[in-house]
Design a protein around this motif. Structure first.
Motif, PDB file in Angstrom:
ATOM      1  N   VAL A 154       0.914  -1.054  -0.160  1.00 37.31           N
ATOM      2  CA  VAL A 154       0.137  -0.032   0.081  1.00 37.31           C
ATOM      3  C   VAL A 154       0.714   1.117  -0.072  1.00 37.31           C
ATOM      4  N   THR A 155       0.504   2.225  -0.605  1.00 34.69           N
ATOM      5  CA  THR A 155       1.081   3.711  -0.627  1.00 34.69           C
ATOM      6  C   THR A 155       0.220   4.372   0.209  1.00 34.69           C
ATOM      7  N   ILE A 156       0.982   5.176   1.110  1.00 34.86           N
ATOM      8  CA  ILE A 156       0.319   6.069   1.955  1.00 34.86           C
ATOM      9  C   ILE A 156       1.158   7.502   1.785  1.00 34.86           C
ATOM     10  N   ASN A 157       0.493   8.633   1.738  1.00 41.90           N
ATOM     11  CA  ASN A 157       1.122  10.018   1.432  1.00 41.90           C
ATOM     12  C   ASN A 157       2.450   9.708   0.685  1.00 41.90           C
ATOM     13  N   GLY A 158       2.465   9.023  -0.369  1.00 39.65           N
ATOM     14  CA  GLY A 158       3.615   8.836  -1.282  1.00 39.65           C
ATOM     15  C   GLY A 158       4.756   7.781  -0.783  1.00 39.65           C
ATOM     16  N   VAL A 159       4.454   7.264   0.265  1.00 38.12           N
ATOM     17  CA  VAL A 159       5.585   6.169   1.012  1.00 38.12           C
ATOM     18  C   VAL A 159       4.920   4.936   0.444  1.00 38.12           C
ATOM     19  N   LYS A 160       5.725   4.132  -0.155  1.00 38.63           N
ATOM     20  CA  LYS A 160       5.272   2.771  -0.380  1.00 38.63           C
ATOM     21  C   LYS A 160       5.709   1.818   0.665  1.00 38.63           C
ATOM     22  N   LEU A 161       4.577   0.869   1.277  1.00 34.96           N
ATOM     23  CA  LEU A 161       4.968   0.020   2.209  1.00 34.96           C
ATOM     24  C   LEU A 161       4.510  -1.242   1.826  1.00 34.96           C
ATOM     25  N   LEU A 162       5.686  -2.170   2.030  1.00 35.60           N
ATOM     26  CA  LEU A 162       5.511  -3.604   1.293  1.00 35.60           C
ATOM     27  C   LEU A 162       4.996  -4.607   2.405  1.00 35.60           C
ATOM     28  N   LYS A 163       4.513  -5.615   1.880  1.00 36.88           N
ATOM     29  CA  LYS A 163       3.815  -6.538   2.693  1.00 36.88           C
ATOM     30  C   LYS A 163       5.068  -7.314   3.413  1.00 36.88           C
ATOM     31  N   SER A 164       6.038  -7.620   2.952  1.00 35.44           N
ATOM     32  CA  SER A 164       7.225  -8.071   3.457  1.00 35.44           C
ATOM     33  C   SER A 164       7.990  -7.188   4.402  1.00 35.44           C
ATOM     34  N   VAL A 165       7.750  -5.968   4.657  1.00 35.76           N
ATOM     35  CA  VAL A 165       8.639  -5.148   5.341  1.00 35.76           C
ATOM     36  C   VAL A 165       7.917  -4.649   6.408  1.00 35.76           C
ATOM     37  N   PRO A 166       8.144  -4.817   7.863  1.00 35.89           N
ATOM     38  CA  PRO A 166       7.473  -4.206   8.782  1.00 35.89           C
ATOM     39  C   PRO A 166       7.674  -2.765   8.683  1.00 35.89           C
ATOM     40  N   VAL A 167       6.789  -2.148   9.370  1.00 39.91           N
ATOM     41  CA  VAL A 167       6.891  -0.589   9.696  1.00 39.91           C
ATOM     42  C   VAL A 167       7.444  -0.349  10.977  1.00 39.91           C
ATOM     43  N   GLY A 168       8.613   0.252  11.238  1.00 36.97           N
ATOM     44  CA  GLY A 168       9.226   0.580  12.577  1.00 36.97           C
ATOM     45  C   GLY A 168       8.580   2.007  12.966  1.00 36.97           C
ATOM     46  N   ILE A 169       8.318   2.040  14.322  1.00 39.20           N
ATOM     47  CA  ILE A 169       7.756   3.537  14.666  1.00 39.20           C
ATOM     48  C   ILE A 169       8.864   3.739  15.919  1.00 39.20           C
ATOM     49  N   PRO A 170       9.634   4.992  15.522  1.00 43.46           N
ATOM     50  CA  PRO A 170      10.672   5.268  16.205  1.00 43.46           C
ATOM     51  C   PRO A 170      10.168   6.527  17.287  1.00 43.46           C
ATOM     52  N   ILE A 171       9.580   5.972  18.243  1.00 47.62           N
ATOM     53  CA  ILE A 171       8.951   6.665  19.503  1.00 47.62           C
ATOM     54  C   ILE A 171       9.993   7.683  20.036  1.00 47.62           C
ATOM     55  N   TYR A 172      10.939   7.129  20.386  1.00 43.78           N
ATOM     56  CA  TYR A 172      12.004   7.913  20.969  1.00 43.78           C
ATOM     57  C   TYR A 172      12.416   9.120  20.062  1.00 43.78           C
ATOM     58  N   GLY A 173      12.649   8.689  18.929  1.00 48.63           N
ATOM     59  CA  GLY A 173      13.030   9.689  17.877  1.00 48.63           C
ATOM     60  C   GLY A 173      12.021  10.733  17.620  1.00 48.63           C
ATOM     61  N   ILE A 174      10.741  10.051  17.548  1.00 52.50           N
ATOM     62  CA  ILE A 174       9.699  11.223  17.262  1.00 52.50           C
ATOM     63  C   ILE A 174       9.390  12.264  18.662  1.00 52.50           C
ATOM     64  N   HIS A 175       9.727  11.817  19.719  1.00 50.61           N
ATOM     65  CA  HIS A 175       9.606  12.471  21.129  1.00 50.61           C
ATOM     66  C   HIS A 175      11.042  13.406  21.143  1.00 50.61           C
ATOM     67  N   HIS A 176      12.003  13.405  20.320  1.00 51.63           N
ATOM     68  CA  HIS A 176      12.979  14.094  20.113  1.00 51.63           C
ATOM     69  C   HIS A 176      13.368  14.782  18.946  1.00 51.63           C
ATOM     70  N   ASP A 177      12.212  14.859  18.025  1.00 51.84           N
ATOM     71  CA  ASP A 177      12.217  15.521  16.774  1.00 51.84           C
ATOM     72  C   ASP A 177      11.945  16.952  17.131  1.00 51.84           C
ATOM     73  N   PRO A 178      12.928  17.831  16.771  1.00 54.03           N
ATOM     74  CA  PRO A 178      12.765  19.266  17.052  1.00 54.03           C
ATOM     75  C   PRO A 178      11.576  19.802  16.101  1.00 54.03           C
ATOM     76  N   ASP A 179      11.371  19.311  14.944  1.00 49.66           N
ATOM     77  CA  ASP A 179      10.061  19.819  14.161  1.00 49.66           C
ATOM     78  C   ASP A 179       8.687  19.617  14.938  1.00 49.66           C
ATOM     79  N   TYR A 180       8.658  18.793  16.073  1.00 50.25           N
ATOM     80  CA  TYR A 180       7.596  18.623  16.870  1.00 50.25           C
ATOM     81  C   TYR A 180       7.520  19.270  18.309  1.00 50.25           C
ATOM     82  N   TRP A 181       8.702  19.150  18.659  1.00 44.15           N
ATOM     83  CA  TRP A 181       9.198  19.573  19.964  1.00 44.15           C
ATOM     84  C   TRP A 181      10.540  20.517  20.060  1.00 44.15           C
ATOM     85  N   PRO A 182      10.380  21.949  19.810  1.00 45.27           N
ATOM     86  CA  PRO A 182      11.532  22.985  20.079  1.00 45.27           C
ATOM     87  C   PRO A 182      12.279  22.558  21.268  1.00 45.27           C
ATOM     88  N   ASN A 183      13.663  22.315  21.122  1.00 48.34           N
ATOM     89  CA  ASN A 183      14.628  22.141  22.017  1.00 48.34           C
ATOM     90  C   ASN A 183      14.330  20.925  22.784  1.00 48.34           C
TER      91      ASN A 183
END
Length: 499
Positions: free
Chosen positions: A383-412
């Motif tokens: 399936v393709t979501i927002n231009g990103v192709k996801l394959l049945k054979s490839v798990p989607v990793g969710i980098p929670i720590y990375g998102i919680h430390h992403d300056p685009d979402y959390w300044p400093n």
């Protein structure tokens, strides 16, 4: 005859040489198709990521710390990138708009977690963590009712008793001017809650309690590098059997203990004896209606121990560490807690949920140090979501720590600032960029219990003692990313009893 013999020997030599060439060619082909071609998956798709190494993929990078690795890769390659554990690819997605579709809106296409190994051991294979399809829906439904507000009120006394004993321990340490590893202090608290609520075992008067704690610690202290090697090359498991011996013994003891308690509870019910209204009893009652098997009860109790012990203990340790290093925040929190005590005389189930600044402090702690630093989801079809192709054979990793430390979402993002969680700031922020307990239908089932336990513990502890940074306080705090995100070393702080 001599000429014939020479001819025969020559033909044999040619045949042996040909077979050797064929064998080598086949071996090279198998190696290339098994270990080289799979590593070209992301480069062929135009997805960036750290260059993998033959056979091990990006294992060496992960060993340095998966949480930091994911943050660094986001900086280098963007919010979507690919990595390999051996030849197993993972597509890491740090775009929260895509993740909301995956984890919430289109959950039916990504309903399952993906395990490192193809075969899960008993009893974890029966747990809600890795259950699939209709089994997951059934178990999740039962547990959702088990963790409802009304059911948690029934076991609140267990949490309160453990918190009171933790306060007594801290006060004793302060009076003797001793220091202690806060991980150990809070580990005792959370273990007491878990063995009592999930196993029906009281820490003070049941000899099984100390054994459960001992065996649980052996599971947490197992060798992570060897676990990764076995995950990469399952055929190597027999050679590392010795290193898993203690873990297997621990798992067997825990499973057998739960089975024994189940038998005791059922016998008590037959005799008309009233049983504790704990999580185990609630599951046993569900089994009486045919909704849950005994193996599934054991699986849930086991995963409660694994998921509920270290995660909450670490969260409390991190919160204490942050308060010790930010006295102005600690003072503000103390004033809120003290006012509630003055107004109501006690911190109970209802009042602890009304402490707004406590909630902000704990939320910011969970942002900086999310216990589940990364999770994944399986993909049911391409399936393709927002231009990103996801394959049945490839798990989607969710980098929670990375998102919680992403300056685009959390300044400093490295700054500890509980005011990020005022109603106004929460309203102005995309809610999907904060997920310490996951998101969507497959979020952490024990979230309510974990939050009540952590809030009550902090409220009682901060009311009783004051924390401060000392010479032995590690600054900055070093972390290790194993099953959960844990402090790499003991966490020492100063403890002073409040007057």
């Amino acid at each position: 005859m001599e000429q014939i013999s020479k001819t025969f020997d020559g033909n044999a030599l040619v045949s042996t040489g040909t077979l050797a060439i064929i064998a080598v060619t086949c071996a090279v082909y198998l190696f290339y198709t098994s270990y080289v071609i799979p590593l070209k998956l992301f480069s062929k798709s135009g997805i960036k990521g750290p260059p993998p190494t033959l056979i091990v993929g990006n294992l060496s990078e992960f060993r340095k710390g998966l949480h930091d690795s994911l943050v660094n890769n986001r900086r280098k390659y963007g919010k979507v990138f690919g990595t390999f554990l051996g030849t197993q690819p993972t597509l890491w997605v740090g775009d929260v708009d895509i993740l909301k579709i995956i984890m919430v809106k289109e959950f039916h296409q990504f309903p399952d977690r993906v395990a490192l190994t193809k075969t899960l051991p008993y009893p974890i294979k029966h747990s809600v963590l890795f259950a699939r399809g209709e089994d997951w829906k059934r178990i999740r439904s039962i547990l959702t009712a088990t963790f409802s507000a009304s059911k948690l009120k029934q076991i609140f006394y267990i949490v309160e008793s453990a918190c009171n004993r933790c306060v007594e321990k801290l006060e004793a340490l302060s009076e003797n001017e001793e220091i202690a590893d806060m991980k150990v202090i809070y580990g005792n608290l959370t273990m007491e809650v878990i063995v009592a609520s999930a196993f029906g075992v009281q820490l003070e008067n049941d000899p099984r309690a100390s054994k459960l704690i001992n065996y649980a610690n052996k599971i947490f202290n197992s060798v992570p590098t060897i676990q990764l090697i076995v995950a990469l090359i399952p055929s190597f498991q027999p050679f590392f059997r010795f290193f898993f011996r203690e873990r297997q013994e621990s798992t067997t003891y825990i499973a057998n203990t739960v089975k024994g308690i189940i038998r005791e509870r059922r016998e008590s019910l037959k005799n008309g004896t009233r049983c504790n209204r704990d999580l185990l009893q609630l599951m046993i009652e569900a089994s009486e209606d045919g909704k849950m098997s005994d193996d599934e009860i054991v699986g849930q109790a086991y995963i409660f121990l694994i998921a509920g012990y270290e995660t909450t203990a670490n969260t409390l340790t991190y919160a204490t560490y942050l308060l010790a290093n930010h006295p102005e925040v600690q003072d503000k929190l103390y004033k809120e807690i003290d006012k509630t005590y003055q107004d109501k005389g006690v911190i109970d189930y209802e009042s602890v949920s009304e402490l707004q600044y406590l909630d902000m402090v704990l939320s910011e702690t969970l942002r900086i140090y999310p216990p589940a630093h990364a999770v994944n989801r399986g993909v049911s079809k391409d399936v393709t979501i927002n231009g990103v192709k996801l394959l049945k054979s490839v798990p989607v990793g969710i980098p929670i720590y990375g998102i919680h430390h992403d300056p685009d979402y959390w300044p400093n993002p490295e700054q500890f600032r509980p005011e990020r969680f005022t109603p106004e700031e929460k309203q102005a922020r995309n809610p999907s960029c904060y997920m310490p307990f996951g998101m969507g239908p497959r979020n952490c089932i024990g979230m309510r219990l974990a939050l009540i336990e952590a809030k009550l513990a902090l409220a009682k502890v901060v009311k009783a003692v004051e924390f401060s940074a000392i010479d032995k306080t590690e600054i900055p705090l070093k972390l290790k990313a194993g099953v959960t995100l844990s402090p790499a070393n003991p966490v020492y702080v100063g403890i002073k009893k409040r007057l």
